[in-house]
Design a protein around this motif. Sequence first.
Motif, PDB file in Angstrom:
ATOM      1  N   TRP A  50      73.424  43.278  18.361  1.00  0.00           N
ATOM      2  CA  TRP A  50      72.011  43.092  18.500  1.00  0.00           C
ATOM      3  C   TRP A  50      71.179  44.215  18.701  1.00  0.00           C
ATOM      4  O   TRP A  50      69.886  44.003  18.426  1.00  0.00           O
ATOM      5  N   THR A  51      71.427  45.311  18.673  1.00  0.00           N
ATOM      6  CA  THR A  51      70.749  46.360  18.658  1.00  0.00           C
ATOM      7  C   THR A  51      70.994  47.294  17.073  1.00  0.00           C
ATOM      8  O   THR A  51      70.086  48.405  17.195  1.00  0.00           O
ATOM      9  N   GLN A  53      69.915  46.980  14.231  1.00  0.00           N
ATOM     10  CA  GLN A  53      68.239  47.110  13.569  1.00  0.00           C
ATOM     11  C   GLN A  53      67.444  48.144  13.922  1.00  0.00           C
ATOM     12  O   GLN A  53      66.879  48.583  13.218  1.00  0.00           O
ATOM     13  N   THR A  54      67.735  48.410  15.346  1.00  0.00           N
ATOM     14  CA  THR A  54      66.597  49.261  15.839  1.00  0.00           C
ATOM     15  C   THR A  54      67.152  50.726  16.181  1.00  0.00           C
ATOM     16  O   THR A  54      66.528  51.450  16.379  1.00  0.00           O
ATOM     17  N   GLN A  55      68.372  50.981  15.839  1.00  0.00           N
ATOM     18  CA  GLN A  55      69.143  52.254  15.957  1.00  0.00           C
ATOM     19  C   GLN A  55      69.447  52.731  14.687  1.00  0.00           C
ATOM     20  O   GLN A  55      69.134  52.491  13.796  1.00  0.00           O
ATOM     21  N   SER A  56      69.389  54.366  14.995  1.00  0.00           N
ATOM     22  CA  SER A  56      69.660  55.365  13.650  1.00  0.00           C
ATOM     23  C   SER A  56      71.003  54.949  13.132  1.00  0.00           C
ATOM     24  O   SER A  56      71.825  54.317  13.724  1.00  0.00           O
ATOM     25  N   GLU A  59      73.504  56.539  15.629  1.00  0.00           N
ATOM     26  CA  GLU A  59      73.774  55.647  16.791  1.00  0.00           C
ATOM     27  C   GLU A  59      74.634  54.500  16.602  1.00  0.00           C
ATOM     28  O   GLU A  59      75.457  54.286  17.120  1.00  0.00           O
TER      29      GLU A  59
END
Length: 180
Positions: A50-51, A53-56, A59
């Motif tokens: 879920w995350t 797309q927003t993580q480097s 990460e």
Amino acid sequence: MSNTERGMRHLPARLILASRWMMAPLYLGLIVSFLLILLRFFTKLFGLFWTAQTQSTNEVIVGVLSLVELSLMGNLIIMVVFSGYENYVSRIYAENDPERPSWMEHVDFSDIKLKLMGSIVAITAIQLLELFLDVTTHTDRELYFAIGIHMVFVFSCVMLALMDRLSAPHSSGEAPAPSP
């Protein structure tokens, strides 16, 4: 010697032999801990999904490495439960079952010890890589300690493997020389 005397003489040996069943609850506890690892794995997997797309990239890599680490722990738990139960409690009667792992036939304490240490080395290597991917948030002291701990496990693993190799009978295929 009467039957009663013979039975009394064998009672301590029977009690000692029966005491191996006290290990069974420990193996059941490890199965419960495996369920905790499984729960943690899927929690991390769904969180990562879920995350992502927003993580480097780092990460995401750390997240995937933590999933690998959990799978290694799961493998370790299953290996200890199967081989420990087989070697110390009782045979698992599924010999003709095609799903029976082939390694169960020949894994002994020495093999488990080396596999356990190898997995611990792999887990500490993953944790070390996670630290290096996020190096800016850790102090030099934390990094040195992590490297030191990892090196202690690597050294221990190498020493265990060396001791096992030195203590194992030679398997060169040649018959031992006759003694004089």
